[in-house]
Design an enzyme around this catalytic site. Sequence first.
Site: not given
Length: 257
Positions: A141, A154
């Site tokens: 990401s 995350y």
Amino acid sequence: MRLKDKVILITGSGSGIGKATALLFAKEGAAVVVNDLIEEKGQETVREIRESGGQAVFVQADVTDSASVKAMTETVIGQFGRVDVLFNNAGVSGVGAIHEVDEDAWDRVIRINIRGVFLPSKHILPYMMERKQGTIINMSSCIAEIGLARRASYSATKGAVLALTKSMQVDYAPYNIRVNALLPGTILTPFVENYLRTSYDDPEQAIQSIKSRQLSGELGRPEDVAKAALFLASDESNFMMGSPLYVDGGVVFGKNA
Ligand SMILES: NC(=O)c1ccc[n+]([C@@H]2O[C@H](COP(=O)([O-])OP(=O)(O)OC[C@H]3O[C@@H](n4cnc5c(N)ncnc54)[C@H](O)[C@@H]3O)[C@@H](O)[C@H]2O)c1
């Protein structure tokens, strides 16, 4: 037909980016193995692919469970004899700064987003090594590259996946296996809708806050990432090895650069 006759396994392809990618890959001639934890979601992806004339099968597996991933691998190898492309896409979000995140929530995000890349790779790589051929795409990401508020667990996982991608590439280059990473920005999927619900009171404020990070005035769509995945899965990206590919509307190299 940029993926003609390729056998491609996509984890977590019952929803969002994985699903859009499965649909696109099937259109491009691949035999797609749709994996998801949730059977109904995966079967729905398969149904849509078959309806439009593509080839797909569903294999249920939990990517964090070794026995489950081993069984999935044996099923796929039994049916197709090989995996040309593995897309480690399954993942979950995690919200909160370190002091806000409880230990179980932290462990869950780490387990799914990192172990969920490790296990399918571990089980499928020996078959790729034997044939001296294969491509792996790992879902990282853009958060691996920039600081974003209240995304501690995350960001830790997606940074790990990016580092792992580079390390894997070095280990498997001698076997003619390419390993690259996708780094999307915010893509409107059920995953992000859930994150927006849990992080903001006002959805409109949430959308504006996301757009303010980007150069693009549009939010990303699953199909935008699917097209980048298609490039990495196809032979067109033959000279890309261990690379991050950003699909982020200008977040990383835009305002925050
Ligand atoms: N949506 C975004 O903005 C965005 C941005 C960057 C990266 N990503 C990454 O892209 C990937 C896909 O995200 P999405 O937005 O499409 O999410 P999504 O929630 O729409 O889809 C994820 C799928 O993975 C499945 N899954 C979850 N745990 C699993 C497990 N243990 N075993 C097998 N399947 C499992 C879920 O059932 C779901 O169908 C994730 O790794 C996510 O971190 C998403």
